[in-house]
Enzyme design. Structure first.
Site, PDB file in Angstrom:
ATOM      1  N   HIS A 176      67.385  25.440  55.941  1.00  0.00           N
ATOM      2  CA  HIS A 176      68.473  24.507  56.219  1.00  0.00           C
ATOM      3  C   HIS A 176      69.442  24.507  55.035  1.00  0.00           C
ATOM      4  O   HIS A 176      69.124  25.015  53.956  1.00  0.00           O
ATOM      5  CB  HIS A 176      67.957  23.082  56.428  1.00  0.00           C
ATOM      6  CG  HIS A 176      67.216  22.881  57.707  1.00  0.00           C
ATOM      7  ND1 HIS A 176      65.923  23.340  57.888  1.00  0.00           N
ATOM      8  CD2 HIS A 176      67.565  22.267  58.866  1.00  0.00           C
ATOM      9  CE1 HIS A 176      65.520  23.005  59.119  1.00  0.00           C
ATOM     10  NE2 HIS A 176      66.491  22.365  59.723  1.00  0.00           N
ATOM     11  N   LYS A 212      69.978  19.342  52.645  1.00  0.00           N
ATOM     12  CA  LYS A 212      68.867  18.717  53.371  1.00  0.00           C
ATOM     13  C   LYS A 212      67.687  18.565  52.422  1.00  0.00           C
ATOM     14  O   LYS A 212      67.111  19.546  51.952  1.00  0.00           O
ATOM     15  CB  LYS A 212      68.468  19.539  54.594  1.00  0.00           C
ATOM     16  CG  LYS A 212      67.340  18.890  55.402  1.00  0.00           C
ATOM     17  CD  LYS A 212      67.087  19.622  56.708  1.00  0.00           C
ATOM     18  CE  LYS A 212      65.895  19.054  57.464  1.00  0.00           C
ATOM     19  NZ  LYS A 212      66.083  17.621  57.803  1.00  0.00           N
ATOM     20  N   THR A 238      61.715  18.984  63.031  1.00  0.00           N
ATOM     21  CA  THR A 238      61.405  19.861  64.169  1.00  0.00           C
ATOM     22  C   THR A 238      60.201  20.731  63.855  1.00  0.00           C
ATOM     23  O   THR A 238      59.304  20.902  64.689  1.00  0.00           O
ATOM     24  CB  THR A 238      62.621  20.747  64.498  1.00  0.00           C
ATOM     25  OG1 THR A 238      63.753  19.913  64.719  1.00  0.00           O
ATOM     26  CG2 THR A 238      62.358  21.595  65.718  1.00  0.00           C
TER      27      THR A 238
END
Length: 348
Positions: A231, A235, A241
Site C-alpha cells: 500500500h 498507510k 483485507t
C-alpha cells in the site's frame, strides 16, 4: 495447479508489469523462499482494478431514477476530508447527488481549514468541542450519515462520539480495536456499516472466500501460506483485507500468524519488486496469497490489485445509500458490512 480468479476489466497499459521474482522470508525456517511467477502480470487477468471510473457503465432509466430518488439531498458528513480517501469520497458523493454538510472533523492540524467540493465549502474542526458541534449538525440534518476516513488511532474515539450523539455512520477507516468498535455500536444500538474493505468487487471475492471456509473447513490443512501486501507509504496499519482473507485460510486449516505478513511500503520496492505503476504509488492496494502443499508439489495463488481510490469511493457511496434505507425503514438489524450491501442488490 494454479487458481486465478478472472474478471472482465479493461486494463490500461500503465498497469502491465513484467515477470517478477518475489522473495518471502519464512519465519519458521529462517530462509528465503524464491517464488518465480508472474504474480502481477496483467494480461492474464488476475483480479486487477485500475480505475472503475473509466469503465463503460450502462444502466436502465428506471434504475438511475431510483438511485437519484434515494440520494437526492441526503446529508453526509465526511470526516477526514483533507485526506486522499476522504477527498475521493466527497467527489464521488457529490457526483451521486449526496449533500455534504459544511462541517467536517480532522486532526488538530486541520482545524480552521476549508475544503471545497462541488461549489461548496466545508470547514474543518479539530478535536475540541466535537460533541456539541456534531449534536448541532445532527439536529439541523436529522437524516445525516457520517462517513469516517480518518486514522486508525482515531477509530474507537470517533465511533464512541457517533454512538453518544446517536448518528448513523459508515466506518471506512481500518485499524483500531475492532472488538471494542463493534461493542460500542451494539451498546448504543445505532446504525452503522463497518467494513475494512469498501471495494465492491474485492468484497465479493472476500464473500467467496468466506463461503469456501465455511463449507470446506480444513481443506488446506498442512499447506504453507505466504502473504504480501503493498500500500501507499502513508498507510500505517496492516491491510484489513489481508487480515480478513487470512482468517478464511485459517478456517481452511492453514497455520499463519498476522506478523508473518510481508508489508511493502517502500516506493522503490513497490515499483521494482511488486510492479506498482509509478503514478499509483500514492494510492494502491496490492495483495498476494500463495499456498504450497506440504510436499511442495501443489500451489495456489490468489491476488487482487487495485490502482487508485475510485473503487473504494464508489463503494462507500453505495454503503451510505444502503444505510440510509435501513435507518428510514427502522430495520431491526443495526450493524452491517459491505457483504450486506452487496446482498441488497441496489448498487449503482
Amino acid at each position: 495447479m494454479m487458481v486465478v480468479a478472472k474478471v472482465p476489466i479493461d486494463i490500461s497499459a500503465t498497469c502491465q508489469q513484467k515477470q517478477l521474482e518475489l522473495l518471502f522470508l519464512s519465519s519458521s525456517t529462517k530462509r528465503s523462499i524464491s517464488i518465480t511467477k508472474t504474480f502481477f502480470r496483467r494480461r492474464k487477468c488476475l483480479i486487477t482494478m485500475c480505475s472503475t471510473s473509466h469503465m463503460p457503465h450502462i444502466e436502465s432509466l428506471e434504475h438511475i431514477n431510483s438511485v437519484q430518488s434515494r440520494s437526492s439531498s441526503l446529508p453526509i458528513m465526511v470526516n477526514g476530508s483533507t485526506g486522499k480517501m476522504g477527498g475521493a469520497v466527497l467527489e464521488a458523493a457529490v457526483s451521486a447527488g449526496l449533500n455534504p454538510v459544511p462541517v467536517s472533523f480532522g486532526g488538530p492540524e486541520d482545524s480552521g481549514k476549508i475544503v471545497q467540493v462541488g461549489g461548496k465549502e466545508i470547514k474543518l474542526h479539530g478535536p475540541s468541542e466535537r460533541e456539541s458541534i456534531l449534536s448541532s449538525v445532527y439536529a439541523e440534518y436529522p437524516n445525516l450519515i457520517v462517513i469516517d476516513y480518518t486514522a486508525p488511532a482515531a477509530v474507537n474515539e470517533n465511533a464512541e462520539l457517533y454512538a453518544k450523539v446517536g448518528v448513523p455512520f459508515v466506518m471506512g477507516t481500518t485499524g483500531g480495536d475492532r472488538e471494542r468498535l463493534y461493542k460500542t455500536v451494539a451498546d448504543a444500538n445505532i446504525y452503522a456499516v463497518i467494513s475494512p474493505q469498501m471495494g465492491k468487487q474485492v468484497v465479493a471475492f472476500l464473500a467467496a472466500m468466506e463461503i469456501m471456509a465455511e463449507q470446506f473447513p480444513g481443506a488446506f490443512s498442512g499447506y504453507k501460506l505466504q502473504v504480501m501486501e503493498s500500500h501507499q507509504a502513508s498507510k500505517l496499519d496492516t491491510s484489513g483485507t489481508a487480515k480478513a482473507v487470512i482468517s478464511c485460510f485459517q478456517k481452511l486449516g492453514v497455520s499463519f500468524e498476522l506478523d508473518q505478513i510481508q508489508q511493502i511500503r517502500d516506493p522503490k520496492l513497490q515499483m521494482e519488486m511488486v510492479g506498482v505503476p509509478e503514478e499509483y504509488l500514492a494510492g494502491h492496494a496490492f495483495h498476494m496469497y500463495h499456498l504450497t502443499s506440504p510436499d511442495d508439489t501443489v500451489s495456489f495463488e490468489f491476488q487482487h490489485n487495485v490502482c487508485g481510490r475510485s473503487i473504494y469511493a464508489e463503494g462507500t457511496v453505495d454503503a451510505v445509500l444502503f444505510l440510509a434505507k435501513k435507518v428510514q425503514s427502522k430495520a431491526d438489524k443495526r450493524i452491517y458490512d459491505m457483504i450486506d450491501v452487496l446482498r441488497e442488490g441496489n448498487m449503482r
